[in-house]
Design a protein around this motif. Structure first.
Motif, PDB file in Angstrom:
ATOM      1  N   THR A  79      31.345   2.998  70.960  1.00 28.30           N
ATOM      2  CA  THR A  79      32.649   3.600  71.224  1.00 28.30           C
ATOM      3  C   THR A  79      32.577   4.552  72.419  1.00 28.30           C
ATOM      4  OG1 THR A  79      33.204   3.483  68.865  1.00 28.30           O
ATOM      5  CG2 THR A  79      34.503   4.983  70.234  1.00 28.30           C
ATOM      6  N   THR A  80      31.523   5.353  72.481  1.00 17.86           N
ATOM      7  CA  THR A  80      31.357   6.325  73.567  1.00 17.86           C
ATOM      8  C   THR A  80      31.363   5.649  74.933  1.00 17.86           C
ATOM      9  OG1 THR A  80      30.074   7.811  72.157  1.00 17.86           O
ATOM     10  CG2 THR A  80      29.853   8.096  74.545  1.00 17.86           C
ATOM     11  N   PHE A  81      30.624   4.552  75.043  1.00 17.83           N
ATOM     12  CA  PHE A  81      30.500   3.872  76.332  1.00 17.83           C
ATOM     13  C   PHE A  81      31.567   2.796  76.538  1.00 17.83           C
ATOM     14  CE2 PHE A  81      26.019   5.388  75.920  1.00 17.83           C
ATOM     15  CZ  PHE A  81      25.946   6.076  77.134  1.00 17.83           C
ATOM     16  N   HIS A  82      32.466   2.630  75.556  1.00 20.62           N
ATOM     17  CA  HIS A  82      33.560   1.656  75.661  1.00 20.62           C
ATOM     18  C   HIS A  82      33.018   0.269  76.017  1.00 20.62           C
ATOM     19  CE1 HIS A  82      36.285   5.058  75.480  1.00 20.62           C
ATOM     20  NE2 HIS A  82      35.635   5.616  76.484  1.00 20.62           N
ATOM     21  N   THR A  83      32.061  -0.192  75.221  1.00 19.87           N
ATOM     22  CA  THR A  83      31.414  -1.464  75.504  1.00 19.87           C
ATOM     23  C   THR A  83      31.326  -2.317  74.243  1.00 19.87           C
ATOM     24  OG1 THR A  83      29.480  -2.472  76.563  1.00 19.87           O
ATOM     25  CG2 THR A  83      29.070  -0.597  75.104  1.00 19.87           C
ATOM     26  N   SER A  84      30.723  -3.481  74.357  1.00 16.73           N
ATOM     27  CA  SER A  84      30.639  -4.407  73.236  1.00 16.73           C
ATOM     28  C   SER A  84      29.351  -4.198  72.447  1.00 16.73           C
ATOM     29  CB  SER A  84      30.679  -5.851  73.751  1.00 16.73           C
ATOM     30  OG  SER A  84      29.525  -6.130  74.524  1.00 16.73           O
ATOM     31  N   THR A  85      29.283  -4.835  71.283  1.00 15.31           N
ATOM     32  CA  THR A  85      28.097  -4.744  70.438  1.00 15.31           C
ATOM     33  C   THR A  85      26.864  -5.277  71.157  1.00 15.31           C
ATOM     34  OG1 THR A  85      29.389  -5.004  68.412  1.00 15.31           O
ATOM     35  CG2 THR A  85      27.050  -5.523  68.271  1.00 15.31           C
ATOM     36  N   LEU A 110      22.286  13.152  79.771  1.00 16.99           N
ATOM     37  CA  LEU A 110      23.326  13.558  80.713  1.00 16.99           C
ATOM     38  C   LEU A 110      24.226  12.424  81.182  1.00 16.99           C
ATOM     39  CD1 LEU A 110      21.078  15.881  82.952  1.00 16.99           C
ATOM     40  CD2 LEU A 110      22.451  16.529  80.959  1.00 16.99           C
ATOM     41  N   VAL A 111      23.864  11.165  80.883  1.00 21.09           N
ATOM     42  CA  VAL A 111      24.610  10.036  81.453  1.00 21.09           C
ATOM     43  C   VAL A 111      25.910   9.760  80.701  1.00 21.09           C
ATOM     44  CG1 VAL A 111      22.515   8.938  82.308  1.00 21.09           C
ATOM     45  CG2 VAL A 111      23.394   8.296  80.068  1.00 21.09           C
ATOM     46  N   HIS A 112      26.867   9.207  81.444  1.00 22.58           N
ATOM     47  CA  HIS A 112      28.144   8.780  80.853  1.00 22.58           C
ATOM     48  C   HIS A 112      28.461   7.338  81.229  1.00 22.58           C
ATOM     49  CE1 HIS A 112      29.264  12.837  79.493  1.00 22.58           C
ATOM     50  NE2 HIS A 112      28.679  13.257  80.593  1.00 22.58           N
ATOM     51  N   SER A 113      27.568   6.715  81.957  1.00 18.12           N
ATOM     52  CA  SER A 113      27.750   5.334  82.384  1.00 18.12           C
ATOM     53  C   SER A 113      26.798   4.430  81.614  1.00 18.12           C
ATOM     54  CB  SER A 113      27.470   5.210  83.894  1.00 18.12           C
ATOM     55  OG  SER A 113      27.221   3.868  84.254  1.00 18.12           O
ATOM     56  N   ASN A 158      24.825  14.339  61.781  1.00 15.20           N
ATOM     57  CA  ASN A 158      25.725  15.183  60.992  1.00 15.20           C
ATOM     58  C   ASN A 158      26.079  16.473  61.707  1.00 15.20           C
ATOM     59  OD1 ASN A 158      25.885  13.484  58.686  1.00 15.20           O
ATOM     60  ND2 ASN A 158      23.888  14.216  57.980  1.00 15.20           N
ATOM     61  N   PHE A 159      25.255  16.834  62.703  1.00 14.56           N
ATOM     62  CA  PHE A 159      25.429  18.130  63.368  1.00 14.56           C
ATOM     63  C   PHE A 159      25.664  18.022  64.874  1.00 14.56           C
ATOM     64  CE2 PHE A 159      22.527  18.508  59.761  1.00 14.56           C
ATOM     65  CZ  PHE A 159      23.205  19.439  58.977  1.00 14.56           C
ATOM     66  N   MET A 160      25.366  16.885  65.469  1.00 18.35           N
ATOM     67  CA  MET A 160      25.482  16.760  66.924  1.00 18.35           C
ATOM     68  C   MET A 160      25.742  15.311  67.290  1.00 18.35           C
ATOM     69  SD  MET A 160      21.423  17.244  67.888  1.00 18.35           S
ATOM     70  CE  MET A 160      21.332  18.753  66.902  1.00 18.35           C
ATOM     71  N   SER A 161      25.981  15.057  68.564  1.00 15.80           N
ATOM     72  CA  SER A 161      26.199  13.692  69.026  1.00 15.80           C
ATOM     73  C   SER A 161      24.862  12.975  69.189  1.00 15.80           C
ATOM     74  CB  SER A 161      26.930  13.710  70.376  1.00 15.80           C
ATOM     75  OG  SER A 161      26.051  14.121  71.405  1.00 15.80           O
ATOM     76  N   TRP A 162      24.922  11.704  69.548  1.00 14.21           N
ATOM     77  CA  TRP A 162      23.711  10.909  69.742  1.00 14.21           C
ATOM     78  C   TRP A 162      22.817  11.486  70.828  1.00 14.21           C
ATOM     79  CZ3 TRP A 162      23.069   9.040  74.635  1.00 14.21           C
ATOM     80  CH2 TRP A 162      24.214   8.907  75.433  1.00 14.21           C
ATOM     81  N   ARG A 163      23.371  12.291  71.730  1.00 16.32           N
ATOM     82  CA  ARG A 163      22.575  12.866  72.825  1.00 16.32           C
ATOM     83  C   ARG A 163      21.492  13.814  72.299  1.00 16.32           C
ATOM     84  NH1 ARG A 163      25.451  11.448  77.445  1.00 16.32           N
ATOM     85  NH2 ARG A 163      27.625  10.879  77.015  1.00 16.32           N
ATOM     86  N   GLY A 164      21.770  14.440  71.165  1.00 15.74           N
ATOM     87  CA  GLY A 164      20.772  15.336  70.584  1.00 15.74           C
ATOM     88  C   GLY A 164      19.511  14.600  70.154  1.00 15.74           C
ATOM     89  N   ILE A 165      19.654  13.312  69.812  1.00 12.60           N
ATOM     90  CA  ILE A 165      18.495  12.504  69.424  1.00 12.60           C
ATOM     91  C   ILE A 165      17.528  12.379  70.599  1.00 12.60           C
ATOM     92  CG2 ILE A 165      17.752  10.184  68.733  1.00 12.60           C
ATOM     93  CD1 ILE A 165      20.400   9.975  67.166  1.00 12.60           C
TER      94      ILE A 165
END
Length: 403
Positions: free
Chosen positions: A41-47, A97-100, A162-169
């Motif tokens: 969903t974040t990257f607006h892409t397919s499975t 840091l990426v959004h692409s 539960n506490f942060m976005s996937w970026r925290g991983i």
């Protein structure tokens, strides 16, 4: 060096630390699995595209081993290890840091390149120190420790979500990379003495990789392990969608199920240590491949029945136990067959594992995510393929004995 010449405390530390650095794959692949639907969903892409992030990392792990293996045969193990994990940590920061989606995939490839040092050199260091049954037993311990990380990685990832976005991983992966670099410099001594290092030029060292592909028995063992890993990565890439979307498990429930299967791999890793006194490695490998294939048949057969999570989860657990057994046995057989250029041998072994895994990973997504059929069919294909290669390998071994 014999295992008996290493103190018990030193052996325990080597088992843990080499297990940790060999867990580059599980750490970079498994920890963010619970986040794949969210990242889609974040990257607006397919499975299939978001699953390609697993493939890019796997390809990086494969290609990187071809570079690190020969370099370590010439320059030793410590420096390539330290550089690899330093780049691994840096790449993890950049991924945060990426959004692409394009940049994300590129960085995943680089992360795989860097992390390959841990996979290839953990095997090479073990081969530097041990041989024969001692090597098999140590690999069983090593793979057992390595198997802990597939268990805890998705649990940690699910907990962090539960506490942060996937970026925290990926922030946590950064910390792990830094700690490993410190551990290498402070506690890991060089295991490849100067007199045992390759005297070839770098170019000749890379050329020696090609020689490995001319050793048919070595290649067949590596391909058997590679195909079994194909079943593993078919499961890894599809599992979050199968169990969360199709069987409607929560992220935490999926993480616990994934952890249970990780425990299965640990059990499988350690089985050979108990069986090598009674059975040959070939006998263990044959029985394991037969059982894995049968489990694949059961899983595919369940597609024709009313959907039942137990008819998927139970045979899947048996499959991952078999993967653990094959991993230990095949690695020991392949590495024991080589007395020189063990870094290059380990690189080829890892290359074939990751290439096959990289092929199977996107297939699970490309064939659809509305059913577990793609996962089940790919697992069956890989298990039967490995069994077929084993039959050919046994014919080759019989010819050797006759000659």
């Amino acid at each position: 060096m014999s295992i008996h010449k290493i103190s018990k405390s030193r052996k325990l530390w080597l088992t843990f630390f080499l297990g940790l650095i060999s867990a580059t794959g599980p750490l970079s692949l498994d920890m963010y699995l619970p986040a794949l639907p969210t990242m889609q969903t974040t990257f607006h892409t397919s499975t299939s595209v978001i699953q390609m992030s697993i493939t890019f990392c796997l390809v990086g792990l494969a290609v990187g081993q071809l570079i690190v293996g020969p370099l370590s045969d010439k320059f030793g193990r410590r420096v390539p290890l330290a550089i690899g994990f330093a780049v691994f940590a840096l790449t993890s920061v950049l991924i945060m840091l990426v959004h692409s989606i394009t940049l994300f995939l590129i960085l995943r490839f680089i992360q795989g390149l860097a992390g390959s040092a841990g996979q290839v050199l953990s095997r090479a260091v073990a081969r530097d120190l041990f041989s024969g049954k001692e090597l098999t037993k140590f690999f069983a311990l090593l793979m057992g420790v390595n198997g802990i990380f597939p268990i805890i990685s998705p649990i940690i990832g699910g907990f962090l979500l539960n506490f942060m976005s996937w970026r925290g991983i990926f922030g946590l992966l950064t910390v792990i990379g830094i700690l490993v670099v410190l551990g290498i410099w402070l506690t890991l001594t060089e295991t490849l003495p100067l007199n045992l290092r390759s005297t070839q030029s770098i170019f000749q060292g890379f050329k020696s990789l090609g020689v490995m592909f001319t050793k048919r028995d070595f290649v067949l063992i590596a391909l058997i392990q590679g195909l079994v890993f194909g079943s593993l990565f078919s499961y890894i890439s599809a599992s979050s969608f199968v169990f969360q979307n199709f069987f409607h498990l929560t992220a935490q429930q999926f993480s616990l199920l994934y952890a249970l299967n990780g425990l299965g791999i640990i059990i499988g890793n350690n089985i050979p240590a108990y069986l090598t006194e009674k059975l040959t490695s070939w006998q263990i490998l044959k029985a394991t491949l037969l059982l894995g294939s049968l489990s694949g048949v059961v899983m595919v057969g369940s597609l024709f029945l009313t959907p039942n999570i137990l008819l998927v989860a139970v045979p899947l657990f048996i499959v991952v136990v078999c993967i653990g057994v094959v991993n230990t046995i095949a690695t020991s057989l392949a590495m024991s067959s080589q007395s020189t250029n063990t870094g290059s041998a380990s690189a080829v072994l890892g290359l074939l594992m990751n290439i096959v895994g990289g092929i199977f990973t996107p297939l699970a997504g490309a064939l659809g995510n509305q059913s577990y059929a793609p996962m089940a069919i790919l697992i069956l294909i890989s298990e039967l393929g490995a069994l077929g290669l084993f039959v050919n390998l046994m014919k080759l071994e019989k010819k050797k004995q006759i000659l």
